[in-house]
Scaffold this motif. Structure first.
Motif, PDB file in Angstrom:
ATOM      1  N   GLU A  19       0.822  -1.219   0.000  1.00 41.28           N
ATOM      2  CA  GLU A  19       0.000   0.000   0.000  1.00 41.28           C
ATOM      3  C   GLU A  19       0.853   1.266   0.000  1.00 41.28           C
ATOM      4  OE1 GLU A  19      -2.555  -0.845   3.268  1.00 41.28           O
ATOM      5  OE2 GLU A  19      -3.768  -2.212   2.040  1.00 41.28           O
ATOM      6  N   ARG A  20       1.954   1.188   0.707  1.00 39.42           N
ATOM      7  CA  ARG A  20       2.878   2.320   0.756  1.00 39.42           C
ATOM      8  C   ARG A  20       3.463   2.598  -0.634  1.00 39.42           C
ATOM      9  NH1 ARG A  20       5.670   3.650   6.357  1.00 39.42           N
ATOM     10  NH2 ARG A  20       6.439   5.655   5.685  1.00 39.42           N
ATOM     11  N   CYS A  21       3.785   1.527  -1.359  1.00 39.08           N
ATOM     12  CA  CYS A  21       4.338   1.688  -2.716  1.00 39.08           C
ATOM     13  C   CYS A  21       3.265   2.246  -3.651  1.00 39.08           C
ATOM     14  CB  CYS A  21       4.827   0.347  -3.246  1.00 39.08           C
ATOM     15  SG  CYS A  21       6.159  -0.355  -2.267  1.00 39.08           S
ATOM     16  N   ILE A  22       2.051   1.739  -3.499  1.00 36.02           N
ATOM     17  CA  ILE A  22       0.952   2.161  -4.367  1.00 36.02           C
ATOM     18  C   ILE A  22       0.636   3.642  -4.148  1.00 36.02           C
ATOM     19  CG2 ILE A  22      -1.550   1.892  -4.714  1.00 36.02           C
ATOM     20  CD1 ILE A  22      -1.119  -1.135  -4.400  1.00 36.02           C
ATOM     21  N   GLU A  23       0.750   4.090  -2.897  1.00 37.96           N
ATOM     22  CA  GLU A  23       0.510   5.489  -2.580  1.00 37.96           C
ATOM     23  C   GLU A  23       1.435   6.392  -3.406  1.00 37.96           C
ATOM     24  OE1 GLU A  23      -0.081   5.905   1.730  1.00 37.96           O
ATOM     25  OE2 GLU A  23       1.036   7.770   1.505  1.00 37.96           O
ATOM     26  N   ASP A  24       2.727   6.047  -3.408  1.00 37.02           N
ATOM     27  CA  ASP A  24       3.685   6.829  -4.199  1.00 37.02           C
ATOM     28  C   ASP A  24       3.367   6.743  -5.692  1.00 37.02           C
ATOM     29  OD1 ASP A  24       5.148   7.799  -2.101  1.00 37.02           O
ATOM     30  OD2 ASP A  24       6.587   6.141  -2.089  1.00 37.02           O
ATOM     31  N   TYR A  25       2.992   5.537  -6.113  1.00 36.95           N
ATOM     32  CA  TYR A  25       2.685   5.304  -7.525  1.00 36.95           C
ATOM     33  C   TYR A  25       1.500   6.155  -7.967  1.00 36.95           C
ATOM     34  CZ  TYR A  25       1.171   2.569 -11.643  1.00 36.95           C
ATOM     35  OH  TYR A  25       0.779   2.163 -12.892  1.00 36.95           O
ATOM     36  N   ARG A  26       0.467   6.172  -7.148  1.00 32.34           N
ATOM     37  CA  ARG A  26      -0.748   6.926  -7.477  1.00 32.34           C
ATOM     38  C   ARG A  26      -0.506   8.435  -7.455  1.00 32.34           C
ATOM     39  NH1 ARG A  26      -4.421   3.123  -8.577  1.00 32.34           N
ATOM     40  NH2 ARG A  26      -5.017   1.608  -6.981  1.00 32.34           N
ATOM     41  N   ASN A  27       0.536   8.834  -6.724  1.00 33.64           N
ATOM     42  CA  ASN A  27       0.886  10.257  -6.719  1.00 33.64           C
ATOM     43  C   ASN A  27       1.751  10.631  -7.924  1.00 33.64           C
ATOM     44  OD1 ASN A  27      -0.525  10.975  -4.412  1.00 33.64           O
ATOM     45  ND2 ASN A  27       1.154  10.385  -3.052  1.00 33.64           N
ATOM     46  N   GLY A  28       1.820   9.708  -8.892  1.00 32.99           N
ATOM     47  CA  GLY A  28       2.501  10.045 -10.129  1.00 32.99           C
ATOM     48  C   GLY A  28       3.987   9.722 -10.158  1.00 32.99           C
ATOM     49  N   ASN A  29       4.471   8.989  -9.163  1.00 29.20           N
ATOM     50  CA  ASN A  29       5.894   8.647  -9.148  1.00 29.20           C
ATOM     51  C   ASN A  29       6.160   7.299  -9.810  1.00 29.20           C
ATOM     52  OD1 ASN A  29       6.801  10.875  -7.317  1.00 29.20           O
ATOM     53  ND2 ASN A  29       5.307   9.874  -5.976  1.00 29.20           N
ATOM     54  N   GLU A  30       7.379   7.117 -10.267  1.00 25.49           N
ATOM     55  CA  GLU A  30       7.845   5.783 -10.653  1.00 25.49           C
ATOM     56  C   GLU A  30       8.413   5.134  -9.403  1.00 25.49           C
ATOM     57  OE1 GLU A  30       9.081   6.047 -15.293  1.00 25.49           O
ATOM     58  OE2 GLU A  30      10.563   6.825 -13.884  1.00 25.49           O
ATOM     59  N   VAL A  31       8.048   3.868  -9.169  1.00 24.59           N
ATOM     60  CA  VAL A  31       8.409   3.238  -7.906  1.00 24.59           C
ATOM     61  C   VAL A  31       9.173   1.932  -8.135  1.00 24.59           C
ATOM     62  CG1 VAL A  31       7.554   2.282  -5.726  1.00 24.59           C
ATOM     63  CG2 VAL A  31       6.388   4.248  -6.770  1.00 24.59           C
ATOM     64  N   ILE A  32      10.325   1.823  -7.502  1.00 19.97           N
ATOM     65  CA  ILE A  32      11.097   0.582  -7.472  1.00 19.97           C
ATOM     66  C   ILE A  32      11.194   0.150  -6.016  1.00 19.97           C
ATOM     67  CG2 ILE A  32      13.352  -0.481  -7.870  1.00 19.97           C
ATOM     68  CD1 ILE A  32      13.825   1.704 -10.022  1.00 19.97           C
ATOM     69  N   VAL A  33      10.910  -1.117  -5.740  1.00 21.80           N
ATOM     70  CA  VAL A  33      10.990  -1.624  -4.370  1.00 21.80           C
ATOM     71  C   VAL A  33      12.068  -2.692  -4.310  1.00 21.80           C
ATOM     72  CG1 VAL A  33       9.600  -2.333  -2.413  1.00 21.80           C
ATOM     73  CG2 VAL A  33       8.477  -1.575  -4.509  1.00 21.80           C
ATOM     74  N   VAL A  34      12.946  -2.591  -3.338  1.00 26.55           N
ATOM     75  CA  VAL A  34      13.978  -3.609  -3.128  1.00 26.55           C
ATOM     76  C   VAL A  34      13.671  -4.320  -1.816  1.00 26.55           C
ATOM     77  CG1 VAL A  34      16.435  -4.013  -2.712  1.00 26.55           C
ATOM     78  CG2 VAL A  34      15.708  -2.283  -4.382  1.00 26.55           C
ATOM     79  N   LEU A  35      13.649  -5.666  -1.848  1.00 26.94           N
ATOM     80  CA  LEU A  35      13.254  -6.410  -0.654  1.00 26.94           C
ATOM     81  C   LEU A  35      14.324  -7.399  -0.206  1.00 26.94           C
ATOM     82  CD1 LEU A  35       9.548  -7.358  -1.526  1.00 26.94           C
ATOM     83  CD2 LEU A  35      10.373  -5.378  -0.220  1.00 26.94           C
TER      84      LEU A  35
END
Lengths: 402, 402
Positions: free
Chosen positions: B23-39
């Protein structure tokens, strides 16, 4: 000799099993052979991973599912390489990316396309036992795509073909291929050899010894398969191209209870209607098996056919949706049926085989409702409750226990 | 903005955690950002895998160990991609082979060399959230080599550098970087910004907020780091190049109890002997920290130095083995010591800082046994039992709680 050995999940389920397999590989290695081992995921690892995915979402993306599942084999091969190493023999584990095992894109049901020999050859030349992940390939997107359940057999054959292996041993929980399921037919006999075509018919008929696609691929590339037990040292059954003289009349009897009979009643007696029905089903990926067409009431036709029981609901749905266009008046189904088949490369040139089978069933008072034949197979549909009796009757009728 | 977000194992330990991150990643995504997550691998997965290997052999091959361990991150990323997908946002998981994350060959302790941008760029352009395995690279042999514990931070920075990300957020279980450990110094204050050099000193001094190598790499490539909590929405601490005017005299106080003091007594007072000792230790991969040389009895020298407590036995062994050649008469060690350090980019131009620290410790009646300084750090060795008191004394002495 270059030997490819494939072990399934139950053969590497725990530490003890892993060392049993490791020792078996080392034995071949110490006898001067080059050894490649193909492994499935340990025990019920795959089921556990599927469970994990289902906890996240009921409908996980197939692409991500394959990314998840391929970790199972990677765990198996690394532990196996450690075990072999710990016994003093050099070993190296490799996954689909490292070998470049190319597969088609269909996530979850991909086909092997090509295996590159270079890395494997390099490791064999360095005197290592090479331990390879089964079940997985990489597709044109550079993604993992898995071959579906039992696909590790196909991996083993593809590698054996690419490396020109002398033999490809598939280890299972049975000693080899029998003339019938020994749990049903007590005097069933193990076959020393069987042809690819016979094995293909047996595999597709639910003998569950080898993954179908693996036999097709072995036939195509002339890879000699050996079906052996991982629990003992029996010789097993060799699957290979069999010469004319060697061809047995009947090699075995198989049954398949995963069958439903679907009947569509009262369709127009016009050319092309039957074609349309089966074409519609094919478009929906439904595999139709035995087909029987008969004359119905008032100038209409009835068609019955069998599908795998797992496909029954999908079949009914497709037919219902296209009822009008296919001119169907009524649809019904029956699950309480089963297929009995005899398989034999020799039956091509022996016209009396079908009659002999029907006689054995008639003597046992078993009713046949549908019949289908191929060049090396005769299949009949019977009542599911008669299966075990029918198996024994046919097995005895052809003297397979001799 | 292009945002790289890195979450550790505890942030993806179970289904609930995974969805919180998704959800945290999606929040950034929906705000128009490109998102990369490293786990990292989920929860204690890595420990479980190590356990599996240890059950096979006490000394598993490092190469196979990395083959085994890398499955942990692959499980995390596939489940995360499923979770994000299930929330209606396209996502794709990628491993080191798919991205071509190049690392050095040292299995278990590799360094990141280079990340190829192409595949990641392609997926971002397809409007996907890209979920990437941390901790792993592929080396020149086309094998997995892992970066060692905490290496996922470095993966995130390497990807941020390769993709020219605007920011690289490292999620931890703390809100950010504090002037001291809040569990010890109750009035410790969170820093809004800190320079790379200060962060490096803090990381190497046991502040355990960021993986050291990740800060070095961030500095080298000018990647802006943000240390944030995965449990709340606090702004966190920004790690970046700090302008001259912004430089604080002292940014923080750190302690490190994982320290042993080793003393070698009675060595020849000749040029080159001290060099030989530390050269021998370096060859054995032992990192020496504070060094103190003093005049011993009868024209000999004594040298004391600190090492990580984990390296103490190895150090004693190496010294014992080379006792004669190094002209050592006696070797002793002391575990009951700890390091207290103050870190601040501003201290370079302020000569009175050391004196101010010593005064604070003197006032608290704490004895200093060794001292070491760098351009942005002053470290003293004290009795382990005094650590908490010393932390508070120094923290107050510099008015860090303001």
């Amino acid at each position: 000799m270059l030997i490819v050995k494939k072990f399934g999940g139950s053969s590497v389920a725990d530490q003890e099993c892993i060392f049993r397999v490791a020792e078996r590989c080392i034995e071949d290695y110490r006898n001067g052979n080059e050894v490649i081992v193909v492994l499935s995921a340990m025990g019920d690892t795959t089921d556990q991973l599927i469970e994990k995915a289902k906890n996240i979402t009921a409908r996980p993306s197939k692409r991500e599912m394959d990314m998840l599942l391929t970790t199972g084999e990677q765990v198996s091969v690394s532990l196996m390489a450690m075990a072999i190493n710990s016994l003093g023999v050099p070993a190296v584990s490799l996954n689909a990316f490292q070998i470049r095992m190319h597969s088609t894109s269909a996530y979850g049901s991909a086909r092997m396309k090509r295996v590159e020999a270079e890395r494997i050859r390099h490791e064999l030349d360095s005197k290592k036992i090479v331990v390879i992940t089964g079940f997985q390939g990489i597709n044109k997107y550079e993604d993992y795509s898995t071959l579906g359940r039992g696909g590790s057999d196909t991996t083993a054959v593809a590698i054996a073909a690419a490396m020109h292996a002398d033999t490809c041993e598939i280890y299972t929980d049975v000693d080899g291929v029998y003339t019938a399921d020994p749990r049903v037919v007590s005097n069933a006999r193990k076959l020393d050899t069987i042809s690819y075509d016979e094995m293909l018919e047996l595999a597709s008929l639910g003998a569950k010894v080898l993954h179908n696609r693996s036999v097709e691929m072995a036939k195509k590339y002339g890879v000699q398969l050996v079906v052996r037990s991982s629990m003992n040292r029996e010789e097993g059954t060799v699957v290979k191209e069999v010469g004319k003289l060697e061809k047995m009349l009947i090699s075995g009897v198989a049954s398949d209870k995963n069958t439903s009979r679907i009947s569509v009643i009262g369709i127009d007696d016009k050319p092309g209607v039957a074609f349309k029905i089966f074409n519609t089903l094919a478009k929906n990926n439904i595999n139709v098996d035995i087909i029987l067409q008969s004359v119905g009431r008032e100038g209409t036709k009835d068609i019955s056919f069998t599908v795998a029981q797992d496909d029954r609901d999908a079949t009914l749905e497709v037919l219902e949706k296209n009822k009008e266009i296919l001119t169907i008046q009524e649809i019904s189904y029956e699950d309480n049926v089963a297929k009995i088949s005899i398989v034999g490369a020799g039956m091509m040139s022996n016209p009396g085989v079908a009659a002999q089978m029907f006689e054995a069933l008639f003597n046992a008072n078993i009713n046949i409702s549908m019949i289908s034949t191929s060049e090396v197979r005769i299949t009949v549909l019977i009542d599911e409750n008669d299966v075990e009796r029918a198996m024994r009757a046919v097995h005895d009728g052809f003297g397979l226990a001799d």
